[in-house]
Design a protein around this motif. Structure first.
Motif, PDB file in Angstrom:
ATOM      1  N   ALA A 130       0.817  -1.389   0.008  1.00 24.08           N
ATOM      2  CA  ALA A 130       0.002  -0.112   0.247  1.00 24.08           C
ATOM      3  C   ALA A 130       1.074   1.049   0.124  1.00 24.08           C
ATOM      4  O   ALA A 130       1.491   1.781   1.094  1.00 24.08           O
ATOM      5  N   GLY A 188       5.900   8.094   0.195  1.00 23.85           N
ATOM      6  CA  GLY A 188       6.724   8.133   1.169  1.00 23.85           C
ATOM      7  C   GLY A 188       7.863   7.037   1.918  1.00 23.85           C
ATOM      8  O   GLY A 188       8.619   7.824   1.621  1.00 23.85           O
ATOM      9  N   ASP A 239      -0.256  -0.175  -5.881  1.00 23.68           N
ATOM     10  CA  ASP A 239      -1.057   0.726  -5.130  1.00 23.68           C
ATOM     11  C   ASP A 239      -2.372   0.506  -5.335  1.00 23.68           C
ATOM     12  O   ASP A 239      -2.842  -0.257  -6.608  1.00 23.68           O
ATOM     13  N   ARG A 295      -4.310   7.377  -7.148  1.00 20.49           N
ATOM     14  CA  ARG A 295      -3.069   6.839  -5.735  1.00 20.49           C
ATOM     15  C   ARG A 295      -1.459   6.568  -6.732  1.00 20.49           C
ATOM     16  O   ARG A 295      -0.286   7.040  -6.712  1.00 20.49           O
ATOM     17  N   ASP A 308       1.407  -0.909   4.618  1.00 29.13           N
ATOM     18  CA  ASP A 308       1.586   0.470   5.563  1.00 29.13           C
ATOM     19  C   ASP A 308      -0.322   0.770   5.126  1.00 29.13           C
ATOM     20  O   ASP A 308      -0.567   0.880   4.525  1.00 29.13           O
TER      21      ASP A 308
END
Ligand SMILES: C[S@@+](CC[C@H](N)C(=O)[O-])C[C@H]1O[C@@H](n2cnc3c(N)ncnc32)[C@H](O)[C@@H]1O
Length: 494
Positions: free
Chosen positions: A138, A143, A162, A167, A207
């Protein structure tokens, strides 16, 4: 609706009176505060509520170590940086830092990533080693994935995935900007990836999407969308995602699980449920940094030790949870990829000029030699694949690897991703812009005169790698004194 039932009356706080006070309009949900008090005690809960409501949400950045160090960042951004204890590459900006830090050319050149301090804590626990196979399930907007890529130094494979199309696009742009060379970027459901690639990865990062309680300090939406039902729904989804994540691990591989929420069910509870479902999962003790506490809400001691919590009153920002598990079995070093027959390099060049001519004009010979075994033409681009044996057929793949060149009007030209991933000793011709105004003009897509850059003598015709303060900005085509700007239109800033 539960979300409404649990929300207290909305207070408008537009135009906060204290400089550190936050300008959010929705109150923190009462049911959340009650649960927090039950979990950590009323005094600590009060301190956290104050941290969430009043204290400044200090911005932080994480340096891209091959591009920018602290001293250069302080000089060129014009602000002192304060180390964040959770990650040696992360720094807080001063509370009164100007808003435009993220618009610096150093940011466009992948020198740093704006990231919440607590969120920087996660990637160091993944600790990816060059040569490993690592997957971030994910990953958007990137980041943590961009730090994983930096730590792998272009060796091994990082699958950055993702499920969301929009995104995943942001993830792609960020990994390109930060210069990832070994990333395969996909948009897929984690269960689909587990079905295809189960048992292959040395490290998996999940994450997870969560109820976002750690974001209450800065996000009205997180406050509005929270409800007890939403927490329960997230916990069920996290169980499914954790099963997929665990299935991807090779024996001996490690799973890092993270959320930006505070409740037990989505954190220690999710790990305890996974341990019940997966008999070959083992908690691994975390070496917590200062400011990170054990997983106090676990009922098992080994899960407490395997977990780390950054509560909002310790981070000047978000709250975060992280935990580490291992799949029992032989060491991950024994992992071997399924080496399938792959098509010969550049098999599809028939009717096209060879991209090697272009790559040899742009890159030093040793770089072309090192890349050549894994070059593939797909679509109208040539890519260096970090893992040619990884089956990608039928998946939505945004990038099968490092994009090196694009074919337009029958001619190859160097890809922007190549500019962002190469190092100074790898390119044949470069010019360094030293002036911030000229860098800003280049980022807007303007042509420059060689007088605007160092190391630029007039040339007949050459591909030129353009940098500013050691970070790359893109390619230019130089004719005489002029540098024709090849930075993609999609990235040009006004
Ligand atoms: C906390 S964010 C990830 C942040 C990212 N790791 C970073 O460091 O920038 C969670 C991500 O999970 C994705 N997501 C939402 N639902 C999902 C699902 N059912 N399966 C997989 N990913 C999902 C979201 O699109 C979102 O990008």
């Amino acid at each position: 609706m539960a979300a409404r039932r649990n929300r207290t009356k909305t207070r408008k706080r537009r135009g906060a009176s204290h400089p550190n006070e936050r300008d959010v309009a929705t109150s923190i949900p009462t049911a959340f505060l009650e649960r927090l008090a039950a979990d950590v005690g009323p005094d600590r809960a009060k301190a956290m509520q104050q941290a969430i409501e009043v204290r400044a949400n200090r911005r932080a950045l994480r340096l891209n170590p091959s591009r920018l160090d602290r001293s250069a960042a302080e000089t060129h951004l014009g602000v002192p940086l304060t180390p964040v204890p959770f990650n040696p590459l992360a720094y807080w900006l001063p509370e009164d830092a100007p808003p435009g830090v993220g618009r610096s050319p150093l940011h466009a050149g992948g020198g740093f990533y704006m990231q919440d301090a607590a969120a920087t804590a996660v990637a160091p626990f993944v600790d990816p080693q060059p040569g490993e196979w690592v997957i971030d399930l994910a990953a958007a907007p990137g980041g943590k994935a961009s730090e994983l890529a930096a730590r792998m130094d272009g060796r091994g494979v990082l699958v950055a995935n993702d499920v969301s199309a929009q995104r995943a696009q942001a993830l792609h742009e960020n990994l390109e900007r930060l210069g990832a060379r070994n990333a395969v970027i996909t948009q897929a459901a984690p269960a689909e990836l587990a079905r295809r690639w189960g048992g292959r990865f040395h490290a998996v990062l999940l994450d997870a999407p969560c109820s976002g309680e750690g974001m209450f300090g800065k996000s009205d939406i997180a406050r509005q969308e929270w409800s007890e039902d939403a927490v329960a729904t997230c916990a069920v989804r996290q169980d499914d995602l954790l099963d997929a994540a665990f299935a991807l691990l090779a024996p001996g591989g490690r799973l890092i699980y993270a959320t930006c929420t505070l409740n037990r069910d989505e954190n220690e509870g999710a790990i305890e449920r996974l341990l019940k479902r997966q008999p070959d999962a083992t908690p691994v003790n975390l070496e917590r940094t200062s400011g990170m506490e054990p997983g106090v809400l676990a009922s098992r001691q080994d899960v407490r030790n395997a977990s780390g919590r950054i509560w909002p009153d310790a981070s000047f920002g978000e709250g975060h949870f992280v935990a580490c598990l291992k799949r029992t079995g032989a060491q991950a070093g024994a992992f071997t990829a399924d080496r399938r027959e792959t098509p010969p390099m550049l098999a599809s060049t028939e009717g096209m000029p060879s991209p090697l001519t272009l790559l040899s004009e742009v890159l030093e010979p040793h770089v072309v030699d090192a890349l050549t075994p894994n070059l593939r033409i797909q679509g109208r681009s040539v890519w260096a694949l970090p893992a040619p044996e990884l089956p990608l057929d039928g998946l939505h793949v945004l990038a099968p690897g490092w994009r090196l060149a694009d074919l337009t009007h029958g001619r190859w030209s160097p890809a922007h991703a190549l500019a962002m991933g190469v190092m100074v000793h790898e390119v044949r011709v470069s010019v360094a812009i030293t002036d911030a105004t000229a860098a800003a003009r280049f980022l807007r897509g303007e042509e420059l005169d060689v007088g605007d850059a160092e190391g630029a003598e007039p040339r007949d015709s050459a591909w030129v790698w353009v940098t500013y303060q050691d970070v790359p900005l893109g390619w230019a085509r130089q004719r005489g004194h002029r540098l024709r700007n090849l930075r993609p239109k999609r990235l040009r800033v006004s």
